[in-house]
Scaffold this active site. Structure first.
Site, PDB file in Angstrom:
ATOM      1  N   LEU A  13       0.828  -1.202   0.000  1.00 23.35           N
ATOM      2  CA  LEU A  13       0.000   0.000   0.000  1.00 23.35           C
ATOM      3  C   LEU A  13       0.863   1.254   0.000  1.00 23.35           C
ATOM      4  O   LEU A  13       2.025   1.227   0.401  1.00 23.35           O
ATOM      5  CB  LEU A  13      -0.919  -0.001   1.219  1.00 23.35           C
ATOM      6  CG  LEU A  13      -1.927  -1.157   1.281  1.00 23.35           C
ATOM      7  CD1 LEU A  13      -2.733  -1.082   2.563  1.00 23.35           C
ATOM      8  CD2 LEU A  13      -2.830  -1.155   0.073  1.00 23.35           C
ATOM      9  N   CYS A  14       0.265   2.352  -0.429  1.00 24.80           N
ATOM     10  CA  CYS A  14       0.899   3.658  -0.463  1.00 24.80           C
ATOM     11  C   CYS A  14       1.487   3.969   0.912  1.00 24.80           C
ATOM     12  O   CYS A  14       0.828   3.709   1.914  1.00 24.80           O
ATOM     13  CB  CYS A  14      -0.159   4.685  -0.841  1.00 24.80           C
ATOM     14  SG  CYS A  14       0.391   6.381  -0.802  1.00 24.80           S
ATOM     15  N   PRO A  15       2.687   4.445   0.996  1.00 24.58           N
ATOM     16  CA  PRO A  15       3.586   4.926  -0.048  1.00 24.58           C
ATOM     17  C   PRO A  15       4.661   3.914  -0.465  1.00 24.58           C
ATOM     18  O   PRO A  15       5.614   4.285  -1.136  1.00 24.58           O
ATOM     19  CB  PRO A  15       4.238   6.140   0.605  1.00 24.58           C
ATOM     20  CG  PRO A  15       4.431   5.695   2.023  1.00 24.58           C
ATOM     21  CD  PRO A  15       3.176   4.872   2.328  1.00 24.58           C
ATOM     22  N   ASP A  40      -1.843  -1.331  -5.728  1.00 25.02           N
ATOM     23  CA  ASP A  40      -2.485  -0.235  -5.005  1.00 25.02           C
ATOM     24  C   ASP A  40      -2.954   0.808  -6.023  1.00 25.02           C
ATOM     25  O   ASP A  40      -2.157   1.312  -6.818  1.00 25.02           O
ATOM     26  CB  ASP A  40      -1.503   0.391  -4.013  1.00 25.02           C
ATOM     27  CG  ASP A  40      -2.106   1.525  -3.212  1.00 25.02           C
ATOM     28  OD1 ASP A  40      -3.343   1.699  -3.241  1.00 25.02           O
ATOM     29  OD2 ASP A  40      -1.337   2.239  -2.543  1.00 25.02           O
TER      30      ASP A  40
END
Length: 72
Positions: A13-15, A40
């Protein structure tokens, strides 16, 4: 598209996809192409923005979840 290095960030997932891309691009020679797999959905926004800010060339997404970046 031809590429020099492949990086699998599926499931992250981000980042994290951007951070891992940045780290990998730092070790690549200028002009080499990174193929990045990122599931993502924020990567579609984050990766082009990262490239614009850092000077790398965002080459596009020929298929869902696959991104190509040319190192500066």
């Amino acid at each position: 598209m031809d590429f020099d290095v492949e990086l699998d960030c599926a499931g992250l997932l981000c980042p994290l996809p951007v951070l891992r891309a940045r780290k990998r691009l730092m070790s690549m020679e200028s002009g080499q192409v990174l193929k990045l797999l990122a599931t993502d959905k924020m990567a579609a926004i984050d990766l082009p923005h990262f490239c614009a800010e850092s000077g790398h060339q965002f080459l596009g997404t020929p298929e869902p979840d696959i991104y190509f970046i040319r190192s500066k």
